[in-house]
Design a protein around this motif. Structure first.
Motif, PDB file in Angstrom:
ATOM      1  N   VAL A  52      51.929  22.376  22.344  1.00 39.18           N
ATOM      2  CA  VAL A  52      52.019  23.786  22.736  1.00 39.18           C
ATOM      3  C   VAL A  52      52.036  24.718  21.528  1.00 39.18           C
ATOM      4  CG1 VAL A  52      53.435  25.487  23.951  1.00 39.18           C
ATOM      5  CG2 VAL A  52      53.135  23.199  24.906  1.00 39.18           C
ATOM      6  N   ILE A  53      52.853  24.446  20.550  1.00 40.96           N
ATOM      7  CA  ILE A  53      52.999  25.355  19.412  1.00 40.96           C
ATOM      8  C   ILE A  53      51.929  25.113  18.357  1.00 40.96           C
ATOM      9  CG2 ILE A  53      54.551  26.177  17.588  1.00 40.96           C
ATOM     10  CD1 ILE A  53      55.471  26.833  20.467  1.00 40.96           C
ATOM     11  N   GLU A  54      51.689  23.854  18.016  1.00 39.46           N
ATOM     12  CA  GLU A  54      50.740  23.549  16.943  1.00 39.46           C
ATOM     13  C   GLU A  54      49.309  23.382  17.443  1.00 39.46           C
ATOM     14  OE1 GLU A  54      51.783  24.120  14.085  1.00 39.46           O
ATOM     15  OE2 GLU A  54      53.894  24.153  14.599  1.00 39.46           O
ATOM     16  N   GLY A  55      49.122  23.253  18.748  1.00 40.01           N
ATOM     17  CA  GLY A  55      47.778  23.236  19.319  1.00 40.01           C
ATOM     18  C   GLY A  55      47.014  21.928  19.198  1.00 40.01           C
ATOM     19  N   TYR A  56      47.708  20.826  19.031  1.00 36.84           N
ATOM     20  CA  TYR A  56      47.014  19.539  18.937  1.00 36.84           C
ATOM     21  C   TYR A  56      46.553  19.068  20.313  1.00 36.84           C
ATOM     22  CZ  TYR A  56      48.088  18.688  14.075  1.00 36.84           C
ATOM     23  OH  TYR A  56      48.131  18.766  12.722  1.00 36.84           O
ATOM     24  N   ARG A  57      45.467  18.321  20.327  1.00 30.33           N
ATOM     25  CA  ARG A  57      44.985  17.684  21.547  1.00 30.33           C
ATOM     26  C   ARG A  57      45.880  16.481  21.839  1.00 30.33           C
ATOM     27  NH1 ARG A  57      39.908  15.320  21.063  1.00 30.33           N
ATOM     28  NH2 ARG A  57      40.532  14.817  18.953  1.00 30.33           N
ATOM     29  N   TYR A  58      45.905  16.074  23.106  1.00 28.87           N
ATOM     30  CA  TYR A  58      46.729  14.937  23.506  1.00 28.87           C
ATOM     31  C   TYR A  58      46.389  13.700  22.677  1.00 28.87           C
ATOM     32  CZ  TYR A  58      47.833  17.627  27.768  1.00 28.87           C
ATOM     33  OH  TYR A  58      48.246  18.574  28.657  1.00 28.87           O
ATOM     34  N   GLN A  59      45.095  13.454  22.481  1.00 29.11           N
ATOM     35  CA  GLN A  59      44.666  12.272  21.738  1.00 29.11           C
ATOM     36  C   GLN A  59      45.207  12.305  20.304  1.00 29.11           C
ATOM     37  OE1 GLN A  59      43.035   9.567  22.973  1.00 29.11           O
ATOM     38  NE2 GLN A  59      43.478   8.661  20.986  1.00 29.11           N
ATOM     39  N   ASP A  60      45.180  13.486  19.672  1.00 25.51           N
ATOM     40  CA  ASP A  60      45.691  13.617  18.308  1.00 25.51           C
ATOM     41  C   ASP A  60      47.182  13.295  18.247  1.00 25.51           C
ATOM     42  OD1 ASP A  60      43.167  14.465  17.493  1.00 25.51           O
ATOM     43  OD2 ASP A  60      43.677  16.591  17.699  1.00 25.51           O
ATOM     44  N   VAL A  61      47.922  13.801  19.221  1.00 30.45           N
ATOM     45  CA  VAL A  61      49.372  13.561  19.267  1.00 30.45           C
ATOM     46  C   VAL A  61      49.647  12.080  19.510  1.00 30.45           C
ATOM     47  CG1 VAL A  61      51.522  14.100  20.489  1.00 30.45           C
ATOM     48  CG2 VAL A  61      49.884  15.914  19.991  1.00 30.45           C
ATOM     49  N   ALA A  62      48.877  11.471  20.388  1.00 36.45           N
ATOM     50  CA  ALA A  62      49.039  10.046  20.659  1.00 36.45           C
ATOM     51  C   ALA A  62      48.839   9.235  19.389  1.00 36.45           C
ATOM     52  CB  ALA A  62      48.057   9.602  21.747  1.00 36.45           C
ATOM     53  N   GLU A  63      47.834   9.584  18.608  1.00 38.09           N
ATOM     54  CA  GLU A  63      47.579   8.871  17.359  1.00 38.09           C
ATOM     55  C   GLU A  63      48.677   9.128  16.333  1.00 38.09           C
ATOM     56  OE1 GLU A  63      43.640  10.036  16.157  1.00 38.09           O
ATOM     57  OE2 GLU A  63      42.740   9.114  17.932  1.00 38.09           O
ATOM     58  N   MET A  64      49.120  10.387  16.210  1.00 41.49           N
ATOM     59  CA  MET A  64      50.169  10.720  15.252  1.00 41.49           C
ATOM     60  C   MET A  64      51.465   9.984  15.545  1.00 41.49           C
ATOM     61  SD  MET A  64      50.115  14.743  14.396  1.00 41.49           S
ATOM     62  CE  MET A  64      48.972  15.519  15.487  1.00 41.49           C
ATOM     63  N   MET A  65      51.797   9.891  16.836  1.00 42.34           N
ATOM     64  CA  MET A  65      53.075   9.305  17.221  1.00 42.34           C
ATOM     65  C   MET A  65      52.959   7.820  17.559  1.00 42.34           C
ATOM     66  SD  MET A  65      54.740  12.441  19.354  1.00 42.34           S
ATOM     67  CE  MET A  65      56.411  11.812  19.170  1.00 42.34           C
ATOM     68  N   ALA A  66      51.742   7.301  17.511  1.00 37.59           N
ATOM     69  CA  ALA A  66      51.480   5.888  17.815  1.00 37.59           C
ATOM     70  C   ALA A  66      51.982   5.506  19.210  1.00 37.59           C
ATOM     71  CB  ALA A  66      52.077   4.986  16.742  1.00 37.59           C
ATOM     72  N   ILE A  67      51.610   6.341  20.200  1.00 35.27           N
ATOM     73  CA  ILE A  67      51.964   6.091  21.589  1.00 35.27           C
ATOM     74  C   ILE A  67      50.716   6.291  22.447  1.00 35.27           C
ATOM     75  CG2 ILE A  67      54.412   6.711  21.379  1.00 35.27           C
ATOM     76  CD1 ILE A  67      53.746   9.490  22.452  1.00 35.27           C
ATOM     77  N   PRO A  68      50.686   5.739  23.659  1.00 38.42           N
ATOM     78  CA  PRO A  68      49.527   5.939  24.538  1.00 38.42           C
ATOM     79  C   PRO A  68      49.398   7.398  24.971  1.00 38.42           C
ATOM     80  CG  PRO A  68      50.914   4.124  25.317  1.00 38.42           C
ATOM     81  CD  PRO A  68      51.654   4.798  24.215  1.00 38.42           C
ATOM     82  N   ILE A  69      48.170   7.806  25.251  1.00 35.52           N
ATOM     83  CA  ILE A  69      47.917   9.197  25.646  1.00 35.52           C
ATOM     84  C   ILE A  69      48.650   9.534  26.950  1.00 35.52           C
ATOM     85  CG2 ILE A  69      45.786   8.754  26.919  1.00 35.52           C
ATOM     86  CD1 ILE A  69      44.697  11.359  25.578  1.00 35.52           C
ATOM     87  N   GLY A  70      48.787   8.575  27.847  1.00 36.38           N
ATOM     88  CA  GLY A  70      49.526   8.803  29.093  1.00 36.38           C
ATOM     89  C   GLY A  70      50.992   9.126  28.829  1.00 36.38           C
ATOM     90  N   THR A  71      51.555   8.508  27.811  1.00 31.09           N
ATOM     91  CA  THR A  71      52.939   8.794  27.431  1.00 31.09           C
ATOM     92  C   THR A  71      53.057  10.217  26.899  1.00 31.09           C
ATOM     93  OG1 THR A  71      53.282   6.459  26.916  1.00 31.09           O
ATOM     94  CG2 THR A  71      54.879   8.015  26.007  1.00 31.09           C
ATOM     95  N   VAL A  72      52.058  10.648  26.123  1.00 33.77           N
ATOM     96  CA  VAL A  72      52.037  12.032  25.638  1.00 33.77           C
ATOM     97  C   VAL A  72      52.040  12.987  26.823  1.00 33.77           C
ATOM     98  CG1 VAL A  72      50.657  13.774  24.438  1.00 33.77           C
ATOM     99  CG2 VAL A  72      50.892  11.487  23.462  1.00 33.77           C
ATOM    100  N   MET A  73      51.169  12.721  27.793  1.00 34.13           N
ATOM    101  CA  MET A  73      51.050  13.610  28.955  1.00 34.13           C
ATOM    102  C   MET A  73      52.338  13.638  29.771  1.00 34.13           C
ATOM    103  SD  MET A  73      47.113  12.537  29.783  1.00 34.13           S
ATOM    104  CE  MET A  73      47.120  13.083  31.453  1.00 34.13           C
ATOM    105  N   SER A  74      52.962  12.495  29.974  1.00 37.45           N
ATOM    106  CA  SER A  74      54.191  12.485  30.776  1.00 37.45           C
ATOM    107  C   SER A  74      55.350  13.148  30.026  1.00 37.45           C
ATOM    108  CB  SER A  74      54.552  11.068  31.210  1.00 37.45           C
ATOM    109  OG  SER A  74      54.850  10.252  30.109  1.00 37.45           O
ATOM    110  N   ARG A  75      55.436  12.923  28.707  1.00 30.94           N
ATOM    111  CA  ARG A  75      56.499  13.575  27.926  1.00 30.94           C
ATOM    112  C   ARG A  75      56.313  15.088  27.926  1.00 30.94           C
ATOM    113  NH1 ARG A  75      57.277   9.704  22.564  1.00 30.94           N
ATOM    114  NH2 ARG A  75      58.086   7.911  23.706  1.00 30.94           N
ATOM    115  N   LEU A  76      55.069  15.531  27.801  1.00 25.18           N
ATOM    116  CA  LEU A  76      54.791  16.968  27.809  1.00 25.18           C
ATOM    117  C   LEU A  76      55.143  17.572  29.163  1.00 25.18           C
ATOM    118  CD1 LEU A  76      53.676  19.453  26.373  1.00 25.18           C
ATOM    119  CD2 LEU A  76      51.403  18.778  27.175  1.00 25.18           C
ATOM    120  N   SER A  77      54.765  16.895  30.224  1.00 26.64           N
ATOM    121  CA  SER A  77      55.076  17.383  31.568  1.00 26.64           C
ATOM    122  C   SER A  77      56.582  17.478  31.775  1.00 26.64           C
ATOM    123  CB  SER A  77      54.451  16.442  32.601  1.00 26.64           C
ATOM    124  OG  SER A  77      54.826  16.811  33.896  1.00 26.64           O
ATOM    125  N   ARG A  78      57.292  16.427  31.373  1.00 22.50           N
ATOM    126  CA  ARG A  78      58.751  16.419  31.494  1.00 22.50           C
ATOM    127  C   ARG A  78      59.379  17.545  30.680  1.00 22.50           C
ATOM    128  NH1 ARG A  78      59.702  11.213  29.610  1.00 22.50           N
ATOM    129  NH2 ARG A  78      58.105  10.408  30.966  1.00 22.50           N
TER     130      ARG A  78
END
Length: 184
Positions: free
Chosen positions: A137-163
């Motif tokens: 939200v603040i830094e404007g990264y795509r889900y895929q970029d965040v998944a790679e940075m945090m070494a987690i699946p993209i689905g986990t990024v989406m669920s964490r963001l939703s939560r």
């Protein structure tokens, strides 16, 4: 070829003390890295420490940068530094002497009560949810970029963001009270 003051050959108009593109890129990232570090640590002093450690590591590991995406590379380094520090602190707890010494930067037109409510709502989020929220939200990264940075699946990024969004919206709506004045 032109000769500088010291007689060395160099390109005309080049100032040897001027920062190169890599250093300029790191300098341009400082505000975003500062926001992210503070969101991770929930503390201005700890955020500044994390920022300093990150910039030190980025500059020290310059040779390891592959020239692709400096921003993502720096955010990945900061995320990993935070995780390592957080893991270390969990294993070796410290006693905080006085957390009231941190000074927050004043915002000109911000409602201080609203800002405080937002800070508290963000602080209630888990570190994982808060970091995903900040990166997307603040830094404007795509889900895929965040998944790679945090070494987690993209689905986990989406669920964490939703939560995180749901929890933040819930926390912010609880304090929406409008004071009414009596008619004269």
């Amino acid at each position: 070829m032109s000769h500088g003051r010291d007689g060395q050959e160099g390109s005309a108009g080049t100032d040897p003390s001027a920062p190169d593109a890599f250093e300029e890129g790191v300098l341009a990232l400082m505000p975003a890295l500062r926001r992210y570090s503070r969101s991770l640590t929930r503390s201005d002093p700890d955020g500044e420490d994390l920022l300093q450690d990150c910039v030190e590591k980025v500059l020290a590991r310059r040779a390891q940068w592959r020239g692709v995406n400096l921003r993502a590379w720096a955010f990945t380094i900061m995320t990993n530094l935070y995780r390592n520090t957080h893991r270390h602190r969990a294993q070796h707890p410290e006693v905080e002497l006085n957390d009231e010494l941190g000074l927050a930067a004043a915002e000109d037109n911000a409602d201080p009560l609203e800002k405080l409510r937002l800070e508290r709502a963000l602080d209630r989020l888990s570190a994982e949810n808060r970091s995903v929220l900040m990166l997307v939200v603040i830094e404007g990264y795509r889900y895929q970029d965040v998944a790679e940075m945090m070494a987690i699946p993209i689905g986990t990024v989406m669920s964490r963001l939703s939560r995180a969004r749901r929890q933040l919206a819930e926390a912010m709506k609880d304090g929406n009270v409008v004071a009414l004045r009596r008619p004269k």
